[in-house]
Each structure stands twice: as structure tokens, then as C-alpha cells.
Design a protein around this motif. Structure first.
Motif, short mmCIF file in Angstrom:
data_model
loop_
_atom_site.label_atom_id
_atom_site.label_comp_id
_atom_site.label_asym_id
_atom_site.label_seq_id
_atom_site.Cartn_x
_atom_site.Cartn_y
_atom_site.Cartn_z
N ILE A 1 -17.36 -79.69 -14.46
CA ILE A 1 -18.46 -80.11 -14.59
C ILE A 1 -19.20 -79.93 -15.85
O ILE A 1 -20.57 -80.17 -16.22
CB ILE A 1 -19.33 -79.62 -13.17
CG1 ILE A 1 -18.97 -78.30 -13.27
CG2 ILE A 1 -18.89 -80.34 -12.05
CD1 ILE A 1 -20.15 -77.32 -12.16
N PHE A 2 -18.48 -79.61 -16.87
CA PHE A 2 -19.16 -79.43 -18.04
C PHE A 2 -19.56 -80.56 -18.75
O PHE A 2 -20.86 -80.45 -19.19
CB PHE A 2 -18.01 -78.77 -19.28
CG PHE A 2 -18.58 -78.57 -20.48
CD1 PHE A 2 -19.21 -77.44 -20.69
CD2 PHE A 2 -18.24 -79.53 -21.71
CE1 PHE A 2 -19.78 -76.92 -21.98
CE2 PHE A 2 -19.24 -79.25 -22.88
CZ PHE A 2 -19.59 -77.95 -22.92
N GLU B 1 -27.10 -74.87 -23.48
CA GLU B 1 -28.52 -75.07 -23.70
C GLU B 1 -28.77 -75.35 -25.41
O GLU B 1 -28.15 -74.59 -26.14
CB GLU B 1 -29.14 -74.01 -23.27
CG GLU B 1 -30.75 -74.15 -23.56
CD GLU B 1 -31.68 -73.27 -22.33
OE1 GLU B 1 -31.14 -72.52 -21.65
OE2 GLU B 1 -32.85 -73.35 -23.00
N ARG C 1 -23.52 -77.13 -16.20
CA ARG C 1 -22.96 -76.28 -17.13
C ARG C 1 -23.09 -74.92 -17.02
O ARG C 1 -22.14 -73.80 -17.02
CB ARG C 1 -23.56 -76.64 -18.74
CG ARG C 1 -22.53 -77.96 -19.19
CD ARG C 1 -22.97 -78.07 -20.47
NE ARG C 1 -22.68 -79.56 -20.85
CZ ARG C 1 -22.51 -79.98 -22.20
NH1 ARG C 1 -23.10 -79.12 -23.25
NH2 ARG C 1 -22.06 -81.06 -22.56
N GLU D 1 -21.68 -75.55 -25.29
CA GLU D 1 -22.90 -75.55 -25.21
C GLU D 1 -23.61 -75.42 -23.89
O GLU D 1 -23.12 -76.26 -22.97
CB GLU D 1 -23.85 -76.56 -26.04
CG GLU D 1 -25.00 -76.75 -25.82
CD GLU D 1 -25.68 -78.22 -26.47
OE1 GLU D 1 -25.05 -78.61 -27.47
OE2 GLU D 1 -26.78 -78.56 -25.98
N PHE E 1 -25.80 -86.14 -14.63
CA PHE E 1 -26.02 -84.61 -14.67
C PHE E 1 -27.34 -84.22 -14.28
O PHE E 1 -28.32 -85.12 -14.53
CB PHE E 1 -25.54 -84.06 -15.71
CG PHE E 1 -25.71 -84.57 -17.01
CD1 PHE E 1 -25.25 -85.51 -17.66
CD2 PHE E 1 -26.95 -83.95 -17.74
CE1 PHE E 1 -26.07 -86.44 -18.68
CE2 PHE E 1 -27.40 -84.33 -18.88
CZ PHE E 1 -26.94 -85.67 -19.45
N ALA F 1 -33.59 -77.03 -23.92
CA ALA F 1 -33.02 -78.19 -22.84
C ALA F 1 -31.66 -77.58 -22.18
O ALA F 1 -30.82 -77.63 -22.95
CB ALA F 1 -32.86 -79.41 -23.43
N ARG G 1 -25.79 -90.21 -18.97
CA ARG G 1 -25.12 -90.72 -20.20
C ARG G 1 -23.78 -91.27 -20.12
O ARG G 1 -22.97 -90.63 -19.43
CB ARG G 1 -25.03 -89.50 -21.08
CG ARG G 1 -26.31 -88.82 -21.55
CD ARG G 1 -26.18 -87.70 -22.46
NE ARG G 1 -27.61 -86.90 -22.78
CZ ARG G 1 -28.10 -85.95 -23.29
NH1 ARG G 1 -26.92 -85.35 -24.08
NH2 ARG G 1 -29.11 -85.63 -23.31
P1 ATP Z 1 -23.24 -82.16 -26.32
O1 ATP Z 1 -23.27 -82.07 -27.55
O2 ATP Z 1 -22.23 -81.28 -25.44
O3 ATP Z 1 -22.94 -83.59 -25.79
P2 ATP Z 1 -26.01 -82.41 -26.61
O4 ATP Z 1 -26.21 -81.60 -27.55
O5 ATP Z 1 -26.10 -83.95 -26.49
O6 ATP Z 1 -24.50 -81.85 -25.55
P3 ATP Z 1 -28.46 -82.13 -25.13
O7 ATP Z 1 -28.84 -83.63 -25.42
O8 ATP Z 1 -29.14 -80.98 -26.07
O9 ATP Z 1 -26.86 -81.83 -25.22
O10 ATP Z 1 -28.79 -81.63 -23.61
C1 ATP Z 1 -29.29 -80.68 -23.30
C2 ATP Z 1 -28.31 -80.03 -22.19
O11 ATP Z 1 -28.08 -80.90 -21.24
C3 ATP Z 1 -26.97 -79.77 -22.84
O12 ATP Z 1 -26.91 -78.56 -23.34
C4 ATP Z 1 -26.21 -79.49 -21.51
O13 ATP Z 1 -26.39 -78.28 -20.83
C5 ATP Z 1 -26.83 -80.80 -20.82
N1 ATP Z 1 -26.02 -81.92 -20.79
C6 ATP Z 1 -26.14 -82.67 -21.83
N2 ATP Z 1 -25.18 -83.83 -21.49
C7 ATP Z 1 -24.57 -83.63 -20.65
C8 ATP Z 1 -23.26 -84.13 -19.85
N3 ATP Z 1 -22.78 -85.27 -20.05
N4 ATP Z 1 -22.92 -83.29 -18.74
C9 ATP Z 1 -23.36 -82.34 -18.27
N5 ATP Z 1 -24.57 -81.82 -18.83
C10 ATP Z 1 -24.89 -82.21 -19.98
#
Ligand code: ATP
Length: 435
Positions: free
Chosen positions: A188-189, A265, A310, A263, A194, A305, A179
Motif C-alpha cells: 500500500i506504499f 509525508e 503509507r 517518504e 489513496f 501533506a 493518481r
Molecule cells: P512520491 O514522490 O512518493 O510519488 P509525492 O512527493 O508525489 O510522493 P506528495 O505529492 O508530496 O507525494 O503527496 C503527499 C503524500 O501523499 C505523500 O507523502 C504520500 O504519503 C501520499 N501519497 C502520494 N502519492 C501516493 C500514492 N500514489 N499512494 C499512496 N500514497 C501517496
């Protein structure tokens, strides 16, 4: 509510760098835009996290099967899934310093220069665009997948027909996603590349809410079973305006990071959105036909997911501890043994030639069973502390008596207790203690 220690983040980031868990990517060139590489210990921890997920989601169940689909997919997938139109973040520019931000993360003030002179928000699509083949035109555009889930939906019929499963059943997949995040950060959050661990659970339509509840509980329990204290975790329900375009209900598993709740998951009730969209765009029927009842329906989908990076970060932060042993502060990672990079370290008391052959013999006895480290330099106390710091649950010491009695000393990372065990029993001894 527990207060996260303000310097915990620095301590853990330093430890991961110093001991070879995580390196900034392209570091000799000054790094590259919030990308990271996993070093010798990081790759072991990462594989263990992914393996623990696969074990609980696939290996220990008979209602979930695995999949490994391609990262590159036809752009039609992203049209059907809604990602081309709606997978966007609201982007604002600061007119003063020209930095770009996600509007929903900054509350009207530029974090860089403090200015409130920001542009109107406009949607920014997070998918990485590339070209497939030798011609760079509109017809050869492709996207790096922003989630692994769509690879599962487009394979729904393939898996249904070949696996002899019927709803309720799930398809699990792990792999890289990409993304183009506007503001990556917090180590690495949030990164642009990823790894995800996703599972789509297909259920009869009227069973959606029941399975949503079930997966919320299951997934929370996974983190607790792997050693994260309950008071550092919570389940947070999304309110209506926060829901994604496909979701009729989402709850996040959140962890109390040093920078606040974040978050780990998302568990979403995606309804029949994805299968219906792909049926419409592909012209294929994506349904389940129950031969016994003659019933035909589009299953609803519950999706847990998770992100690998993270989760790793949460496991490391929760495991970090300092205590005092023999009047000295020691750093210890109290990682769950299933996650620890090495399960055991073999440490000859001294580097003398007399001990080396027996120490290497013990090493080769342990290696087929456990991820094992071998360390023969420096004082033994120092070597114990090095292993504590990387979370190794057991150290096996070979001393001069070993040459007489064929027994070794096994030291426990947490209790610091030491047991004298005969070399032929050491594998069984450790197997009893390591899950
Ligand atoms: P956020 O709100 O933090 O951007 P998201 O709600 O868009 O996350 P999801 O689309 O639900 O995330 O993706 C599922 C999981 O994938 C997340 O809970 C997270 O653990 C991981 N994830 C998503 N985007 C990233 C990222 N840019 N870097 C690291 N891990 C990610």
C-alpha cells in the motif's frame, strides 16, 4: 543505520491478509491493478491513524480548522494550480518487452527484462480524466483530484470569513486522492487511489521560513509520539532540481521501509504560489486584510501533506515483533494503544453457559468506552496470542471465580502482567492506561 530485516515485509503483508487488515481489491476476479481494500481490522487501524492526525492537527489546537471539499472540481482549478501542465512523471517504454516505467525510478535498465533499449522520456500526466454529465466531449472533462490541497486553497476566503481566524492559521483536510501512477507497488506504499491528510498553514510572508521549520519538527514528532522509533525516521531536505513547481523548500519525513528509505509525508513551503494563481484564474481577491494595521497581503503557505496508507504501513512495520513466551514464539504488534484496532478483548475462560452472561455483561460495560473484541472459542492461550498478533493492548478474562467475586483478570500485551480488577472498576482501570 539500522538494517531492515529482509523478511519483515513478507511477514507483515501476510499478517495483514491473514488477520483481515488489508485485502487485494476485487480479489475474487484476480485483483485489480494495485488497489487494496481495508478489512475489519484495517478499517479500524486506518480510522485510528486519521483520528490521531485530526486530534493533533485540529482538536488540540485553536489555530487550525477543518474542511471536507469535493473530489470533483472545475478543471480550471487544475489549470490554475499547474497540475494540467506540470503534474507529470517522465515515462519511458522498453522497446524489448514493451513495459512502461518511470524514468527516474529505473536508472536506464528495464527492471522486467534487463534491456537498456528504452524510448526517450515523455511527460505523462498523472491525473485521472473523466466526464461529468451525459455528454462525453471536451467541455465535460473533469479530473479526480490528485491532492486534497487545492480544495483548501479555493475555499480560503470562505474559511477566512466564516471562521474568524487570521494568519498564522491553518485549514486541515483528509480524503481520497487519485493518481494514475505509472509504477504503483510495494503493497500500500504507492497505489492509484489513496487517502491523504493535508494541512495548509497560512502565514504572513516574512514568517514562512520560521513556520516551515516548526512544521518539520511537529510532523516528525507525531510519528515518534505514536511509537515509531526515532532511528527508523529521518527528515530529508529536497535539493533544488527535485523541488515541485510551486515549492521554495521541501523536506520529507522518511521511514526506513524494508525496501529502503521512503517518504511518509512532505512538508513544503509553497510561498504565495497557489493563492496568487487562483486569484489570477478566478478573478477573485484571495488576500488577508488586517483591519488593525490596514495591511493587505497574500499569505504564504506551509503544507504538511501525509498519506494514510503509507503511515499505516510504517506503523505496522515498526510495531511488528516476535518474542518468546513460555518457550513459544509469539507474534506481537506493539502498536501504540491509540492506533490499536481493538483496545481490549473480552475472553471468557471457557465457552460454558455459566460464564457467557457475565462475559457479555462485561462486554457491554466496555463497549461504550473502547473498541472491544469478544472471543470465546479455542484455548485461552491461543486467544491471547490472537490478540497479541493484532496489537490489542489489554485482554479481560472472565473465569469461574468471577461468578463469586465479580472480578476479572486484566492482561497487559507488552508486560504480560495480570491484575485482578473488580468489574465496576475495570473501565477506570483501562482509562488510566489507554490514552
Ligand atoms: P512520491 O514522490 O512518493 O510519488 P509525492 O512527493 O508525489 O510522493 P506528495 O505529492 O508530496 O507525494 O503527496 C503527499 C503524500 O501523499 C505523500 O507523502 C504520500 O504519503 C501520499 N501519497 C502520494 N502519492 C501516493 C500514492 N500514489 N499512494 C499512496 N500514497 C501517496
Amino acid at each position: 543505520m539500522p538494517e531492515p530485516s529482509p523478511d519483515l515485509m513478507d511477514k507483515v503483508v501476510n499478517l495483514t491478509k491473514r488477520r483481515g487488515f488489508v485485502f487485494p481489491a476485487s480479489e475474487i476476479y484476480g485483483g485489480f491493478r494495485s488497489t487494496y481494500d481495508y478489512g475489519p481490522l484495517g478499517v479500524l487501524l486506518k480510522r485510528n491513524v486519521m483520528e490521531a492526525w485530526w486530534r493533533s492537527m485540529v482538536q488540540l489546537r485553536d489555530d487550525i480548522v477543518g474542511l471536507d471539499s469535493a473530489i470533483l472540481m472545475t478543471p480550471k482549478v487544475w489549470e490554475a494550480s499547474g497540475h494540467l501542465a506540470t503534474f507529470t512523471d517522465p515515462l519511458v517504454d522498453c522497446r524489448k518487452c514493451k513495459e512502461r516505467w518511470r524514468e527516474d525510478q529505473i536508472e536506464g535498465v528495464c527492471p522486467n527484462c534487463g534491456s537498456t533499449d528504452l524510448t526517450e522520456a515523455r511527460p505523462f500526466n498523472l491525473m485521472f480524466k473523466t466526464f461529468v454529465g451525459p455528454v462525453e466531449d471536451e467541455g465535460s472533462v473533469a479530473y479526480l483530484r490528485p491532492e486534497t490541497a487545492q480544495g483548501i486553497f479555493v475555499n480560503f476566503m470562505n474559511v477566512l470569513q466564516t471562521s474568524r481566524k487570521k494568519p498564522p492559521f491553518g485549514i486541515a483536510q483528509q480524503g481520497k486522492s487519485f493518481r494514475n501512477e505509472i509504477t504503483p507497488g510495494n503493497f500500500i506504499f504507492r497505489t492509484r487511489e489513496f487517502e491523504q491528510m493535508e494541512m495548509e498553514f497560512f502565514v504572513p510572508p516574512d514568517e514562512g521560513p520560521k513556520w516551515f521549520e516548526y512544521w518539520c519538527q511537529e510532523r516528525l514528532r507525531w510519528y515518534i509520539d505514536l511509537g515509531i522509533p526515532e532511528d527508523l525516521l529521518r527528515m530529508r531536505q529536497h535539493d533544488a532540481e527535485e523541488l515541485s513547481h510551486y515549492s521554495s523548500g521541501t523536506a520529507d519525513v522518511e521511514f526506513l521501509f524494508p525496501f529502503g528509505w521512503g517518504e511518509l509525508e512532505g512538508v513544503a513551503n509553497r510561498g504565495d504560489y497557489d493563492l496568487t494563481q487562483h486569484a489570477k484564474f478566478s478573478g477573485e481577491r484571495l488576500e488577508y486584510f488586517d483591519q488593525a494595521s490596514g495591511e493587505r497581503y497574500v499569505p504564504h503557505v506551509i503544507e504538511p501533506a501525509a498519506g494514510v496508507g503509507r503511515s499505516m504501513m510504517a506503523f505496522l512495520l515498526a510495531a511488528y515483533d516476535e518474542d518468546v513466551v513460555n518457550d513459544e514464539t509469539r507474534t506481537v504488534l506493539r502498536l501504540h494503544p491509540r492506533l490499536a484496532p481493538y483496545k481490549v478483548a473480552v475472553l471468557p475462560l471457557s465457552k460454558k453457559d455459566t460464564l457467557t452472561p457475565t462475559a457479555r455483561e462485561v462486554l457491554s460495560i466496555l463497549q461504550p468506552h473502547f473498541s472491544t473484541d469478544y472471543d470465546e472459542t479455542q484455548a485461552i492461550g491461543r486467544r491471547y496470542r490472537r490478540q497479541d498478533e493484532i496489537g490489542t493492548p489489554y485482554c479481560v478474562t472472565i473465569d469461574f471465580e468471577t461468578l463469586e467475586d465479580r472480578a476479572v483478570t486484566v492482561r497487559d500485551r507488552d508486560s504480560l502482567e495480570q491484575d485482578r480488577i473488580s468489574i465496576d472498576k475495570v473501565v477506570d482501570y483501562l482509562k488510566e492506561r489507554l490514552p
